[in-house]
Design an enzyme around this catalytic site. Structure first.
Site, PDB file in Angstrom:
ATOM      1  N   ASP A  10      -4.699   4.801 -10.659  1.00  0.00           N
ATOM      2  CA  ASP A  10      -3.433   4.595 -11.366  1.00  0.00           C
ATOM      3  C   ASP A  10      -3.534   4.842 -12.882  1.00  0.00           C
ATOM      4  O   ASP A  10      -4.259   4.132 -13.583  1.00  0.00           O
ATOM      5  CB  ASP A  10      -2.928   3.168 -11.119  1.00  0.00           C
ATOM      6  CG  ASP A  10      -3.011   2.759  -9.639  1.00  0.00           C
ATOM      7  OD1 ASP A  10      -3.946   3.216  -8.946  1.00  0.00           O
ATOM      8  OD2 ASP A  10      -2.163   1.975  -9.200  1.00  0.00           O
ATOM      9  N   GLU A  41       2.124   5.883 -10.847  1.00  0.00           N
ATOM     10  CA  GLU A  41       3.278   4.976 -10.885  1.00  0.00           C
ATOM     11  C   GLU A  41       3.304   4.045 -12.091  1.00  0.00           C
ATOM     12  O   GLU A  41       4.329   3.405 -12.333  1.00  0.00           O
ATOM     13  CB  GLU A  41       3.346   4.160  -9.585  1.00  0.00           C
ATOM     14  CG  GLU A  41       2.291   3.089  -9.506  1.00  0.00           C
ATOM     15  CD  GLU A  41       2.817   1.818  -8.884  1.00  0.00           C
ATOM     16  OE1 GLU A  41       3.898   1.837  -8.278  1.00  0.00           O
ATOM     17  OE2 GLU A  41       2.150   0.794  -9.023  1.00  0.00           O
ATOM     18  N   ASN A  42       2.192   3.963 -12.850  1.00  0.00           N
ATOM     19  CA  ASN A  42       2.169   3.083 -14.018  1.00  0.00           C
ATOM     20  C   ASN A  42       2.155   3.851 -15.341  1.00  0.00           C
ATOM     21  O   ASN A  42       1.796   3.291 -16.375  1.00  0.00           O
ATOM     22  CB  ASN A  42       0.955   2.144 -13.962  1.00  0.00           C
ATOM     23  CG  ASN A  42       0.978   1.232 -12.759  1.00  0.00           C
ATOM     24  OD1 ASN A  42       0.089   1.298 -11.912  1.00  0.00           O
ATOM     25  ND2 ASN A  42       1.994   0.390 -12.655  1.00  0.00           N
ATOM     26  N   ASN A  68       4.637   0.671  -5.690  1.00  0.00           N
ATOM     27  CA  ASN A  68       5.695  -0.327  -5.778  1.00  0.00           C
ATOM     28  C   ASN A  68       6.582  -0.139  -7.009  1.00  0.00           C
ATOM     29  O   ASN A  68       7.697  -0.648  -7.052  1.00  0.00           O
ATOM     30  CB  ASN A  68       5.098  -1.742  -5.779  1.00  0.00           C
ATOM     31  CG  ASN A  68       4.040  -1.939  -6.843  1.00  0.00           C
ATOM     32  OD1 ASN A  68       3.076  -1.163  -6.915  1.00  0.00           O
ATOM     33  ND2 ASN A  68       4.187  -2.953  -7.655  1.00  0.00           N
ATOM     34  N   HIS A  69       6.086   0.590  -8.028  1.00  0.00           N
ATOM     35  CA  HIS A  69       6.900   0.835  -9.228  1.00  0.00           C
ATOM     36  C   HIS A  69       7.550   2.218  -9.231  1.00  0.00           C
ATOM     37  O   HIS A  69       7.939   2.717 -10.292  1.00  0.00           O
ATOM     38  CB  HIS A  69       6.054   0.657 -10.487  1.00  0.00           C
ATOM     39  CG  HIS A  69       5.587  -0.747 -10.697  1.00  0.00           C
ATOM     40  ND1 HIS A  69       6.437  -1.833 -10.646  1.00  0.00           N
ATOM     41  CD2 HIS A  69       4.359  -1.264 -10.956  1.00  0.00           C
ATOM     42  CE1 HIS A  69       5.765  -2.944 -10.862  1.00  0.00           C
ATOM     43  NE2 HIS A  69       4.492  -2.632 -11.044  1.00  0.00           N
ATOM     44  N   HIS A 150      -1.292   2.369  -1.201  1.00  0.00           N
ATOM     45  CA  HIS A 150      -1.027   1.560  -2.391  1.00  0.00           C
ATOM     46  C   HIS A 150      -0.772   0.133  -1.920  1.00  0.00           C
ATOM     47  O   HIS A 150       0.305  -0.182  -1.408  1.00  0.00           O
ATOM     48  CB  HIS A 150       0.200   2.137  -3.104  1.00  0.00           C
ATOM     49  CG  HIS A 150       0.337   1.671  -4.510  1.00  0.00           C
ATOM     50  ND1 HIS A 150      -0.353   2.214  -5.555  1.00  0.00           N
ATOM     51  CD2 HIS A 150       1.106   0.696  -5.049  1.00  0.00           C
ATOM     52  CE1 HIS A 150      -0.021   1.611  -6.680  1.00  0.00           C
ATOM     53  NE2 HIS A 150       0.859   0.678  -6.403  1.00  0.00           N
ATOM     54  N   HIS A 175      -3.441   0.549  -6.655  1.00  0.00           N
ATOM     55  CA  HIS A 175      -2.588  -0.580  -7.036  1.00  0.00           C
ATOM     56  C   HIS A 175      -3.348  -1.717  -7.727  1.00  0.00           C
ATOM     57  O   HIS A 175      -2.826  -2.280  -8.677  1.00  0.00           O
ATOM     58  CB  HIS A 175      -1.804  -1.161  -5.854  1.00  0.00           C
ATOM     59  CG  HIS A 175      -0.982  -2.365  -6.213  1.00  0.00           C
ATOM     60  ND1 HIS A 175       0.126  -2.295  -7.027  1.00  0.00           N
ATOM     61  CD2 HIS A 175      -1.125  -3.688  -5.895  1.00  0.00           C
ATOM     62  CE1 HIS A 175       0.640  -3.513  -7.179  1.00  0.00           C
ATOM     63  NE2 HIS A 175      -0.112  -4.373  -6.518  1.00  0.00           N
ATOM     64  N   HIS A 177      -6.096  -1.650  -9.478  1.00  0.00           N
ATOM     65  CA  HIS A 177      -6.637  -1.184 -10.764  1.00  0.00           C
ATOM     66  C   HIS A 177      -8.090  -1.593 -11.005  1.00  0.00           C
ATOM     67  O   HIS A 177      -8.614  -1.347 -12.091  1.00  0.00           O
ATOM     68  CB  HIS A 177      -5.794  -1.657 -11.951  1.00  0.00           C
ATOM     69  CG  HIS A 177      -4.399  -1.086 -11.991  1.00  0.00           C
ATOM     70  ND1 HIS A 177      -3.644  -0.998 -13.132  1.00  0.00           N
ATOM     71  CD2 HIS A 177      -3.627  -0.561 -11.015  1.00  0.00           C
ATOM     72  CE1 HIS A 177      -2.465  -0.468 -12.870  1.00  0.00           C
ATOM     73  NE2 HIS A 177      -2.430  -0.190 -11.578  1.00  0.00           N
TER      74      HIS A 177
HETATM   75 FE   FE2 Z   1       1.233  -0.677  -7.996  1.00  0.00          FE
END
Ligand code: FE2
Length: 257
Positions: A10, A41-42, A68-69, A150, A175, A177
């Protein structure tokens, strides 16, 4: 013939993006990488803009996966429909824009990339990722299948590893990290790693300023996420795949500072 697949954890905010832009191409050259998947996604902290998605692609990613983001920045919506290299979790319901599975033609081989999201403590309103994987694997033939799962729970990721062992070429988690030290080839030949880690600031809590994270655990208001100054890391893994079997022969973690 052997192929080398790079999966990158990520990318978190501007420091992660800049570190990726600075190091991804040289890492690909060094490891003779044939195909690269980056979780993006981040890139905005929570979600990513279209410009940030393109920056990850232009830095050398062949596919960009999310989680999720995905819809943290709603402007990403149209790019999800337009860009075949941008994937959101496949087990989102049919009401969500975009796609969760892409097939990439490298000439000699076809690579299928699947993005799934876990349901333990994360995304309760999604379809079952296990049965979604079954359906996707039935749908289309490819020489290699790569899965970015994820998910929060190590148990859910490991269970998916065993469930898809021998049916996909490689499966890694994103996810959390924090990279895990369990890279391996599973009994039936799938390359596996519970979590890749992240791309972003070293002195951080999952990529954001430690003071903000501490404040939220103290019960305060952490404010808008900010990324710290200072050194960065790019974490991920290289999976060596054999086109004769469609399976994995070796997994190596990478951590570029
Ligand atoms: Fe995530």
């Amino acid at each position: 013939m052997l192929y080398h697949i790079l999966a990158v954890g990520d990318v978190v905010m501007e420091p992660g993006l800049e570190h990726l832009e600075r190091h991804l191409r040289s890492l690909k050259k060094l490891k003779k990488i044939d195909f690269t998947v980056v979780n993006g996604e981040n890139a905005s902290g929570v979600g990513l803009t279209q410009e940030q998605a393109w920056r990850i692609y232009d830095a050398g990613a062949d596919a960009v996966t999310l989680g999720n983001h995905t819809f943290g920045k709603m402007q990403i919506r149209s790019l999800l429909d337009e860009a075949p290299w941008l994937l959101r979790p496949a087990n989102y319901t049919g009401r969500a824009p975009g796609r969760g599975c892409g097939v990439f033609d490298l000439g000699a081989v076809r690579i299928r990339v699947v993005n799934l999201i876990g349901r333990c403590d994360l995304a309760w309103g999604t379809e079952n990722p296990f049965t979604t994987a079954d359906a996707l694997l039935r749908a289309d033939k490819a020489d290699f299948t790569l899965v970015d799962f994820h998910a929060e729970a190590t148990s859910e990721k490991l269970a998916m590893g065993y469930y898809l062992d021998g049916r996909v070429s490689a499966l890694w988690g994103t996810h959390t990290h924090v990279p895990t030290a369990d890279e391996r080839v599973m009994p039936k030949g799938t390359g596996y790693l519970t979590d890749l880690g992240m791309t972003g600031s070293v002195e951080s809590v999952l990529g954001i300023r430690p003071e903000q994270s501490v404040e939220s655990f103290l019960g305060g208001l952490p404010g808008r996420y900010q990324s710290p100054e200072g050194p960065c890391k790019m974490q991920g893994a290289v999976f060596t795949l054999d086109s004769a079997t469609g399976l994995c022969t070796a997994v190596e973690r990478v951590d570029i500072r």
